[in-house]
Design an enzyme around this catalytic site. Structure first.
Site, short mmCIF file in Angstrom:
data_model
loop_
_atom_site.label_atom_id
_atom_site.label_comp_id
_atom_site.label_asym_id
_atom_site.label_seq_id
_atom_site.Cartn_x
_atom_site.Cartn_y
_atom_site.Cartn_z
N LEU A 16 -10.29 -19.89 -50.61
CA LEU A 16 -10.19 -19.58 -51.97
C LEU A 16 -11.44 -19.79 -52.83
O LEU A 16 -11.74 -19.12 -53.79
CB LEU A 16 -8.93 -20.32 -52.86
CG LEU A 16 -7.82 -20.27 -51.77
CD1 LEU A 16 -6.74 -21.05 -52.67
CD2 LEU A 16 -7.26 -18.90 -51.60
N ASP A 58 -20.40 -33.56 -50.79
CA ASP A 58 -19.21 -34.19 -50.36
C ASP A 58 -18.65 -34.52 -51.76
O ASP A 58 -19.16 -35.44 -52.54
CB ASP A 58 -19.27 -35.40 -49.48
CG ASP A 58 -18.08 -35.97 -49.30
OD1 ASP A 58 -16.96 -35.66 -50.15
OD2 ASP A 58 -17.83 -36.68 -48.30
N SER A 149 -1.38 -26.91 -55.65
CA SER A 149 -0.59 -26.23 -54.85
C SER A 149 0.97 -26.28 -55.19
O SER A 149 1.32 -27.07 -55.73
CB SER A 149 -0.75 -27.09 -53.40
OG SER A 149 0.33 -26.50 -52.54
N TYR A 162 -0.15 -34.90 -49.01
CA TYR A 162 -0.77 -33.58 -49.46
C TYR A 162 -0.11 -33.19 -51.00
O TYR A 162 -0.48 -33.18 -51.94
CB TYR A 162 -0.66 -32.52 -48.61
CG TYR A 162 -1.18 -30.99 -49.06
CD1 TYR A 162 -2.48 -30.81 -49.07
CD2 TYR A 162 -0.40 -30.04 -49.50
CE1 TYR A 162 -3.24 -29.67 -49.45
CE2 TYR A 162 -0.81 -28.73 -49.95
CZ TYR A 162 -2.34 -28.74 -49.79
OH TYR A 162 -2.84 -27.50 -50.55
N LYS A 166 -1.58 -33.13 -54.78
CA LYS A 166 -1.69 -31.91 -55.60
C LYS A 166 -0.73 -32.34 -56.73
O LYS A 166 -1.17 -31.76 -57.86
CB LYS A 166 -0.91 -30.73 -54.88
CG LYS A 166 -1.89 -30.47 -53.79
CD LYS A 166 -3.39 -30.20 -54.09
CE LYS A 166 -4.27 -29.49 -53.04
NZ LYS A 166 -5.57 -29.22 -53.30
N1 LIG Z 1 -4.67 -21.63 -48.54
C1 LIG Z 1 -3.52 -21.85 -48.99
O1 LIG Z 1 -2.39 -21.30 -48.81
C2 LIG Z 1 -3.57 -22.85 -50.18
C3 LIG Z 1 -4.47 -23.86 -50.50
N2 LIG Z 1 -4.62 -24.69 -51.61
C4 LIG Z 1 -5.61 -25.38 -51.98
O2 LIG Z 1 -6.70 -24.70 -52.24
C5 LIG Z 1 -8.09 -25.26 -51.80
C6 LIG Z 1 -8.57 -24.30 -51.20
O3 LIG Z 1 -8.20 -24.30 -49.86
P1 LIG Z 1 -8.48 -23.01 -48.58
O4 LIG Z 1 -9.45 -22.19 -49.36
O5 LIG Z 1 -7.23 -22.40 -48.36
O6 LIG Z 1 -9.06 -24.10 -47.35
P2 LIG Z 1 -10.12 -23.63 -46.66
O7 LIG Z 1 -10.18 -24.89 -45.61
O8 LIG Z 1 -10.46 -22.53 -46.37
O9 LIG Z 1 -11.52 -24.26 -47.67
C7 LIG Z 1 -11.65 -25.68 -48.05
C8 LIG Z 1 -13.07 -25.93 -48.37
O10 LIG Z 1 -13.30 -27.11 -48.83
C9 LIG Z 1 -14.50 -27.81 -48.15
N3 LIG Z 1 -14.25 -29.46 -48.18
C10 LIG Z 1 -13.32 -30.08 -47.62
N4 LIG Z 1 -13.43 -31.15 -48.00
C11 LIG Z 1 -14.60 -31.54 -48.60
C12 LIG Z 1 -15.35 -32.54 -49.20
N5 LIG Z 1 -15.04 -33.68 -49.33
N6 LIG Z 1 -16.30 -31.90 -50.13
C13 LIG Z 1 -16.66 -30.74 -50.22
N7 LIG Z 1 -16.14 -29.81 -49.79
C14 LIG Z 1 -15.02 -30.10 -48.84
C15 LIG Z 1 -14.31 -27.09 -46.74
O11 LIG Z 1 -15.46 -27.68 -46.12
C16 LIG Z 1 -13.78 -25.90 -46.86
O12 LIG Z 1 -14.99 -25.05 -47.03
C17 LIG Z 1 -7.44 -26.49 -51.25
O13 LIG Z 1 -7.65 -27.49 -52.27
C18 LIG Z 1 -6.14 -26.31 -50.92
O14 LIG Z 1 -5.17 -27.54 -50.93
C19 LIG Z 1 -3.34 -24.71 -52.35
C20 LIG Z 1 -2.38 -23.98 -52.00
C21 LIG Z 1 -2.14 -22.94 -51.09
C1 LIG Z 2 2.50 -27.68 -43.38
C2 LIG Z 2 2.37 -26.18 -43.29
C3 LIG Z 2 3.92 -25.45 -42.83
C4 LIG Z 2 4.33 -26.02 -41.56
C5 LIG Z 2 3.48 -25.57 -40.57
O1 LIG Z 2 3.88 -25.17 -39.72
C6 LIG Z 2 2.01 -25.68 -40.75
C7 LIG Z 2 1.62 -26.04 -41.96
C8 LIG Z 2 0.08 -26.34 -42.21
C9 LIG Z 2 -0.46 -25.79 -43.32
C10 LIG Z 2 0.18 -25.99 -44.49
C11 LIG Z 2 1.78 -25.58 -44.34
C12 LIG Z 2 2.52 -25.62 -45.58
O2 LIG Z 2 3.56 -26.03 -45.80
C13 LIG Z 2 1.88 -25.01 -46.74
C14 LIG Z 2 0.64 -25.43 -46.84
C15 LIG Z 2 0.38 -26.91 -47.38
C16 LIG Z 2 -0.29 -25.33 -45.76
C17 LIG Z 2 -1.70 -25.42 -46.19
C18 LIG Z 2 -1.80 -24.94 -47.44
C19 LIG Z 2 -0.28 -24.79 -47.83
O3 LIG Z 2 -0.21 -23.20 -47.85
C20 LIG Z 2 -0.14 -25.00 -49.33
O4 LIG Z 2 -0.80 -25.82 -50.03
C21 LIG Z 2 0.97 -24.14 -50.23
O5 LIG Z 2 1.31 -24.68 -51.20
#
Ligand SMILES: NC(=O)C1=CN([C@@H]2O[C@H](COP(=O)(O)OP(=O)(O)OC[C@H]3O[C@@H](n4cnc5c(N)ncnc54)[C@H](O)[C@@H]3O)[C@@H](O)[C@H]2O)C=CC1
Ligand SMILES: C[C@]12CCC(=O)C=C1CC[C@@H]1[C@@H]2C(=O)C[C@@]2(C)[C@H]1CC[C@]2(O)C(=O)C=O
Length: 259
Positions: A16, A58, A149, A162, A166
């Protein structure tokens, strides 16, 4: 358009955050990509050209974030939008009743430290830098966008850490907007549903090829740029402040399997 907007995006080397950095540059802005030194951030910034720079950060480190803001000042002269995307997750029940394995306190604290502490760290230091901006015609000096999230509201089994982290990001949105209102800095939070990124890769496989949680419409995972579109909307709409927006295609997470 995001012409001449200077953004700082944490977690900007993946998922994202990367889509947000790419959109900022594509729409005419500039971006400081902040991510761990082990990430692909440097290559990504190089690929995006002169309007992007990488800062190894970080988010839990005050020094790292200050250095990134210094770099932003030197390279682009100001900061208009800070977007917090850095985040981590752990999937573990508080207690596995079958194996008797207990969730470790260290894992719980680590998720809180990055997702809450990191978000707050970047927010407070970015706000200090934005406070030096000349206000625009609306009196606005900048905008901060945090990422929660849908797990903040409907956490699944295994998501105590988590979801708590959030929920805290959701919880700090209004007080932060109120704290920064007199400085002309807006604060909003996006609560994404399921988006296709490295955090969720393998999710469909784990789910037997099925989309999780009977997705409504569209019945697919979100594309990272659909998150970035929400970021652009918040940056460009001056009335967006103190609000949490779900971007989730109307999905509601169900309890999930017993872990
Ligand atoms: N992918 C999804 O379905 C969802 C993601 N989110 C949230 O969106 C945000 C982005 O997630 P994604 O792009 O999916 O994950 P991602 O794993 O692709 O990207 C996360 C990035 O954060 C960096 N990161 C982790 N710890 C760090 C630290 N201490 N300092 C600096 N950078 C750090 C990682 O190196 C990575 O590049 C997260 O906060 C996640 O919880 C929320 C809901 C759904
Ligand atoms: C916990 C989940 C769902 C169950 C599974 O088999 C594996 C997982 C690891 C990644 C999680 C899954 C989930 O429930 C939604 C989240 C938490 C996903 C990481 C980001 C996630 O999509 C989210 O934050 C949705 O809101």
């Amino acid at each position: 358009m995001l012409k001449n907007i200077v953004g700082l995006v944490t977690g900007g080397a993946s998922g994202l955050g990367l889509a947000t950095a790419e959109r900022l540059v594509r729409e005419g802005g500039k971006v400081v990509i902040c991510d761990l030194s082990t990430s692909k951030g440097a290559d990504i910034a190089k690929h995006l050209g002169n309007n992007a720079v990488f800062a190894p950060v970080d988010v839990t480190s005050e020094d790292d974030v200050k250095n990134a803001l210094d770099l932003c000042k030197i390279k682009f002269g100001r900061l208009d939008a800070a977007v917090n995307c850095a985040g981590i997750t752990v999937v573990k029940p508080a207690l596995n009743t079958k194996s008797k394995v207990i969730h470790t306190q260290e894992q719980f604290i680590k998720v809180l430290d990055v997702n809450i502490g990191g978000t707050f760290n970047v927010m407070r230091l970015s706000a200090a830098m934005m406070s030096e901006n000349e206000p625009d015609t609306e009196g606005c000096r900048g905008v901060i966008i945090n990422t929660a999230s849908i797990a903040a509201f409907d956490g699944k089994r295994g998501q105590c850490a988590y979801s708590a982290s959030k929920a805290a990001v959701v919880g700090m949105t209004l007080p932060a907007a109120r704290d920064l209102a007199s400085t002309g800095i807006r604060v909003c939070t996006i609560a994404p549903g399921y988006f296709l990124t490295s955090m969720t890769e393998g999710l469909l496989e784990l789910n037997g090829g099925q989309l999780p949680d009977s997705m409504q419409f569209p019945a697919r995972m979100g594309k990272p740029d659909e998150f970035a579109m929400a970021v652009q909307f918040i940056i460009t709409n001056p009335m967006m402040n103190g609000e949490v927006i779900r971007v989730d295609g109307a999905v509601r997470m169900q309890p999930g399997a017993n872990l």
